[in-house]
Motif scaffolding. Structure first.
Motif, PDB file in Angstrom:
ATOM      1  N   GLU A 113      10.807   0.896  -0.763  1.00 33.64           N
ATOM      2  CA  GLU A 113      10.221   0.501  -2.227  1.00 33.64           C
ATOM      3  C   GLU A 113      10.927  -0.727  -2.818  1.00 33.64           C
ATOM      4  O   GLU A 113      10.294  -1.473  -3.531  1.00 33.64           O
ATOM      5  N   ASN A 114      11.979  -1.004  -2.415  1.00 35.32           N
ATOM      6  CA  ASN A 114      12.631  -2.622  -2.876  1.00 35.32           C
ATOM      7  C   ASN A 114      12.285  -3.627  -2.107  1.00 35.32           C
ATOM      8  O   ASN A 114      12.906  -4.708  -2.432  1.00 35.32           O
ATOM      9  N   ALA A 115      11.660  -3.587  -1.130  1.00 37.46           N
ATOM     10  CA  ALA A 115      11.629  -4.883   0.005  1.00 37.46           C
ATOM     11  C   ALA A 115      10.610  -5.461  -0.397  1.00 37.46           C
ATOM     12  O   ALA A 115       9.487  -5.248  -1.355  1.00 37.46           O
ATOM     13  N   GLU A 116      10.488  -7.058  -0.219  1.00 31.69           N
ATOM     14  CA  GLU A 116       9.641  -7.840  -0.594  1.00 31.69           C
ATOM     15  C   GLU A 116       8.364  -7.638   0.447  1.00 31.69           C
ATOM     16  O   GLU A 116       8.585  -7.788   1.453  1.00 31.69           O
ATOM     17  N   PHE A 117       7.010  -7.804  -0.141  1.00 29.12           N
ATOM     18  CA  PHE A 117       5.836  -7.615   0.930  1.00 29.12           C
ATOM     19  C   PHE A 117       4.754  -8.300   0.109  1.00 29.12           C
ATOM     20  O   PHE A 117       4.431  -7.818  -0.931  1.00 29.12           O
ATOM     21  N   SER A 118       4.536  -9.526   0.563  1.00 32.34           N
ATOM     22  CA  SER A 118       3.462 -10.244  -0.116  1.00 32.34           C
ATOM     23  C   SER A 118       2.370 -10.559   0.638  1.00 32.34           C
ATOM     24  O   SER A 118       1.490 -11.447   0.397  1.00 32.34           O
ATOM     25  N   GLY A 119       2.092 -10.011   1.704  1.00 26.95           N
ATOM     26  CA  GLY A 119       0.977  -9.988   2.561  1.00 26.95           C
ATOM     27  C   GLY A 119       1.499 -10.007   4.019  1.00 26.95           C
ATOM     28  O   GLY A 119       2.824  -9.951   4.068  1.00 26.95           O
ATOM     29  N   VAL A 120       0.813 -10.198   5.112  1.00 27.62           N
ATOM     30  CA  VAL A 120       0.972  -9.942   6.575  1.00 27.62           C
ATOM     31  C   VAL A 120       2.031 -10.834   6.932  1.00 27.62           C
ATOM     32  O   VAL A 120       2.983 -10.627   7.733  1.00 27.62           O
ATOM     33  N   ASP A 121       2.440 -12.132   6.241  1.00 24.15           N
ATOM     34  CA  ASP A 121       3.247 -13.160   6.623  1.00 24.15           C
ATOM     35  C   ASP A 121       4.758 -12.655   6.269  1.00 24.15           C
ATOM     36  O   ASP A 121       5.708 -13.111   6.951  1.00 24.15           O
ATOM     37  N   SER A 122       4.760 -11.493   5.511  1.00 28.54           N
ATOM     38  CA  SER A 122       6.310 -10.887   5.219  1.00 28.54           C
ATOM     39  C   SER A 122       7.043 -10.274   6.309  1.00 28.54           C
ATOM     40  O   SER A 122       8.033 -10.002   6.319  1.00 28.54           O
ATOM     41  N   LEU A 123       5.894 -10.008   7.396  1.00 29.89           N
ATOM     42  CA  LEU A 123       6.347  -9.242   8.645  1.00 29.89           C
ATOM     43  C   LEU A 123       7.064 -10.182   9.547  1.00 29.89           C
ATOM     44  O   LEU A 123       7.785  -9.707  10.355  1.00 29.89           O
ATOM     45  N   GLN A 124       6.862 -11.722   9.428  1.00 29.03           N
ATOM     46  CA  GLN A 124       7.586 -12.579  10.244  1.00 29.03           C
ATOM     47  C   GLN A 124       9.042 -12.397  10.654  1.00 29.03           C
ATOM     48  O   GLN A 124       9.618 -12.414   9.594  1.00 29.03           O
ATOM     49  N   GLY A 125       9.371 -12.167  11.707  1.00 23.62           N
ATOM     50  CA  GLY A 125      10.566 -12.181  12.233  1.00 23.62           C
ATOM     51  C   GLY A 125      11.387 -11.049  11.867  1.00 23.62           C
ATOM     52  O   GLY A 125      12.309 -10.756  12.209  1.00 23.62           O
ATOM     53  N   LYS A 126      10.545 -10.124  11.243  1.00 24.62           N
ATOM     54  CA  LYS A 126      11.194  -8.559  10.972  1.00 24.62           C
ATOM     55  C   LYS A 126      11.185  -7.570  12.071  1.00 24.62           C
ATOM     56  O   LYS A 126      10.412  -7.630  12.996  1.00 24.62           O
ATOM     57  N   ARG A 127      11.918  -6.612  11.925  1.00 26.24           N
ATOM     58  CA  ARG A 127      11.815  -5.360  12.891  1.00 26.24           C
ATOM     59  C   ARG A 127      11.113  -4.180  12.262  1.00 26.24           C
ATOM     60  O   ARG A 127      11.090  -3.756  11.071  1.00 26.24           O
ATOM     61  N   ILE A 128       9.951  -3.674  12.985  1.00 30.33           N
ATOM     62  CA  ILE A 128       8.995  -2.638  12.771  1.00 30.33           C
ATOM     63  C   ILE A 128       9.130  -1.575  13.546  1.00 30.33           C
ATOM     64  O   ILE A 128       9.158  -1.709  14.900  1.00 30.33           O
ATOM     65  N   ALA A 129       9.615  -0.193  13.137  1.00 26.03           N
ATOM     66  CA  ALA A 129       9.652   0.759  13.785  1.00 26.03           C
ATOM     67  C   ALA A 129       8.327   1.540  13.826  1.00 26.03           C
ATOM     68  O   ALA A 129       7.564   1.504  13.064  1.00 26.03           O
ATOM     69  N   THR A 130       8.059   2.048  15.161  1.00 21.64           N
ATOM     70  CA  THR A 130       6.740   2.711  15.402  1.00 21.64           C
ATOM     71  C   THR A 130       6.452   3.638  16.505  1.00 21.64           C
ATOM     72  O   THR A 130       7.512   3.252  17.453  1.00 21.64           O
ATOM     73  N   SER A 131       5.801   4.493  16.519  1.00 19.31           N
ATOM     74  CA  SER A 131       5.503   5.197  17.898  1.00 19.31           C
ATOM     75  C   SER A 131       4.169   4.609  18.521  1.00 19.31           C
ATOM     76  O   SER A 131       3.878   5.006  19.620  1.00 19.31           O
ATOM     77  N   TYR A 132       3.565   3.598  17.820  1.00 22.88           N
ATOM     78  CA  TYR A 132       2.388   3.154  18.237  1.00 22.88           C
ATOM     79  C   TYR A 132       2.521   1.638  18.478  1.00 22.88           C
ATOM     80  O   TYR A 132       1.855   0.748  17.759  1.00 22.88           O
ATOM     81  N   VAL A 133       3.201   1.363  19.607  1.00 19.24           N
ATOM     82  CA  VAL A 133       3.801   0.014  20.005  1.00 19.24           C
ATOM     83  C   VAL A 133       2.661  -0.769  20.331  1.00 19.24           C
ATOM     84  O   VAL A 133       2.536  -2.021  19.821  1.00 19.24           O
ATOM     85  N   ALA A 134       1.696  -0.484  21.104  1.00 20.26           N
ATOM     86  CA  ALA A 134       0.548  -1.222  21.403  1.00 20.26           C
ATOM     87  C   ALA A 134      -0.494  -1.586  20.487  1.00 20.26           C
ATOM     88  O   ALA A 134      -0.817  -2.735  20.321  1.00 20.26           O
ATOM     89  N   THR A 135      -0.707  -0.785  19.587  1.00 19.51           N
ATOM     90  CA  THR A 135      -1.672  -1.086  18.552  1.00 19.51           C
ATOM     91  C   THR A 135      -0.853  -2.004  17.668  1.00 19.51           C
ATOM     92  O   THR A 135      -1.861  -2.824  17.020  1.00 19.51           O
ATOM     93  N   LEU A 136       0.473  -1.781  17.320  1.00 23.82           N
ATOM     94  CA  LEU A 136       1.071  -2.713  16.505  1.00 23.82           C
ATOM     95  C   LEU A 136       0.994  -4.092  17.175  1.00 23.82           C
ATOM     96  O   LEU A 136       0.817  -5.270  16.218  1.00 23.82           O
ATOM     97  N   GLN A 137       1.487  -4.305  18.323  1.00 15.52           N
ATOM     98  CA  GLN A 137       1.591  -5.361  19.008  1.00 15.52           C
ATOM     99  C   GLN A 137       0.087  -6.124  18.942  1.00 15.52           C
ATOM    100  O   GLN A 137       0.149  -7.509  18.570  1.00 15.52           O
ATOM    101  N   ASP A 138      -1.165  -5.247  19.024  1.00 13.85           N
ATOM    102  CA  ASP A 138      -2.344  -5.963  19.058  1.00 13.85           C
ATOM    103  C   ASP A 138      -2.521  -6.700  17.713  1.00 13.85           C
ATOM    104  O   ASP A 138      -2.989  -7.697  17.318  1.00 13.85           O
ATOM    105  N   TYR A 139      -2.195  -5.745  16.679  1.00 12.87           N
ATOM    106  CA  TYR A 139      -2.286  -6.105  14.984  1.00 12.87           C
ATOM    107  C   TYR A 139      -1.466  -7.488  14.922  1.00 12.87           C
ATOM    108  O   TYR A 139      -1.954  -8.429  14.094  1.00 12.87           O
ATOM    109  N   LEU A 140      -0.305  -7.397  15.333  1.00 12.96           N
ATOM    110  CA  LEU A 140       0.622  -8.621  15.116  1.00 12.96           C
ATOM    111  C   LEU A 140       0.143  -9.966  15.752  1.00 12.96           C
ATOM    112  O   LEU A 140       0.008 -10.805  15.216  1.00 12.96           O
ATOM    113  N   SER A 141      -0.394  -9.727  17.013  1.00 18.34           N
ATOM    114  CA  SER A 141      -0.595 -10.824  17.724  1.00 18.34           C
ATOM    115  C   SER A 141      -2.104 -11.463  17.087  1.00 18.34           C
ATOM    116  O   SER A 141      -2.208 -12.703  17.242  1.00 18.34           O
TER     117      SER A 141
END
Ligand code: PRT
Ligand code: ZN
Length: 300
Positions: A113-141
């Motif tokens: 709730e307190n994290a900064e998120f202003s769009g997909v660029d906010s994910l740059q350099g961050k750590r994302i936990a998931t069970s859906y590694v391949a789908t997430l990788q595709d989205y990130l790339s």
């Protein structure tokens, strides 16, 4: 019970969110089953069709490897397996036949709730936990984001609190789990529902005929779910207006009414819900004796 090569095999989730709906759908197609003692197999009593009860994650593999001819599974799993194979330079050997309108959910990114998120660029350099590694990788790339994916096989929502990740990427339906964990949904990566998948391996003519028959019945079951049969009387002059008001109906049947002048009976199957408002509009257009009935079975 013996598993015969000549019989159609359908992979279904053994225990989980898709199980009851999948079995109910197949029963509505007229299939009757006896479950084996180990509960891993259901023998079709009245058709050459058996069920393999397995973990949902195994279903795409079983259909791809031709162990099963059909499978019922969430699109989220189908897509994850497809991306994983693609990223390994391979391809899946099954086709998605159609959506089954249950098991609706979405794969979403969520932030504390307190994290900064202003769009997909906010994910740059961050750590994302998931069970859906391949789908997430595709989205990130696709979005040119370099981020670290941290694999969690379950309970992904606790990763930020454990200090293991900055964001999570997990399935959401009501959103209650996110709220309970003080997380906010920020981006949807994939919309999902249960689908039926079919092997690409050619089947014998006899098996293909049964597969076609099952798929046709499934399609019929899905179509009647919302369908209603409507009957009404109307002046012939109002038929164009009345036809336009009937939701999702093609070709109404028009029957002359003895001794009623230009009034006719109109019968139609409506493939969408009929609300009170629709009936009121039909009445205002000149219809009377309106009757709406449920549809039990339909074969196109
Ligand atoms: O044992 P097996 O591997 O077969 O089962 P599973 O535990 O992996 O899967 P299961 O039974 O939980 O889910 C099966 C399928 O149901 C998924 O692959 C999706 O296609 C579909 N589905 C629909 C869901 C949800 N809705 C859902 N809400 N799968 C999981 N969830 C989880 C989500 O992971 C999160 O933990 O529910 C929680 C969120 O729910 P809400 O309502 O709080 O937002
Ligand atoms: Zn699973």
């Amino acid at each position: 019970m013996e598993i015969s090569e000549q019989r159609i095999k359908i992979a279904v989730q053994k225990t989980g969110r898709l199980t009851d709906h999948s079995l109910d759908l197949l029963e509505r197609c007229g299939l009757k089953f006896i479950q084996s003692k180990d509960q891993l197999f259901c023998y079709g009593e009245n058709m050459p069709v058996d069920l393999l009860l397995v973990r949902d994650d195994d279903i795409p593999g079983l259909v791809s490897e031709d162990v099963c001819d059909l499978g019922i599974v969430g699109q989220n799993i189908v897509e994850e397996k497809r991306f994983a194979l693609e990223q390994a330079g391979s391809t899946a050997c099954y086709d998605q036949v159609f959506e089954l309108d249950f098991g609706h959910c979405r794969l979403s990114l969520a932030a504390p709730e307190n994290a900064e998120f202003s769009g997909v660029d906010s994910l740059q350099g961050k750590r994302i936990a998931t069970s859906y590694v391949a789908t997430l990788q595709d989205y990130l790339s696709r979005n040119s984001i370099e981020a670290e994916t941290v694999y969690f096989s379950g309970a992904v929502e606790i990763a930020p609190r454990l200090g293991k990740a900055d964001f999570i990427c997990d399935l959401v339906s009501s959103g209650a789990t996110l709220t309970a964990n003080h997380l906010t949904e920020v981006e949807t990566i994939l919309e999902s529902e249960a689908v039926i998948i079919q092997t690409r391996e050619p089947l014998s003519d006899e098996k293909q005929e049964w597969v076609n028959r099952i798929l046709q019945r499934l399609d019929g079951v899905l179509q009647v779910r919302e369908s209603k049969y409507i009957m009404l009387h109307a002046p012939r002059s109002a038929l164009d207006e009345i036809s336009a008001l009937l939701p999702g109906s093609e070709y109404p049947t028009i029957i002359p009414l003895d001794g009623q002048g230009d009034r006719v009976a109109v019968h139609a199957v409506c493939k969408e819900s009929i609300f009170w408002e629709t009936l009121e509009n039909l009445k205002a257009a000149g219809a009377s004796s309106l009757l709406v009935l449920p549809v039990e079975k339909m074969l196109a």
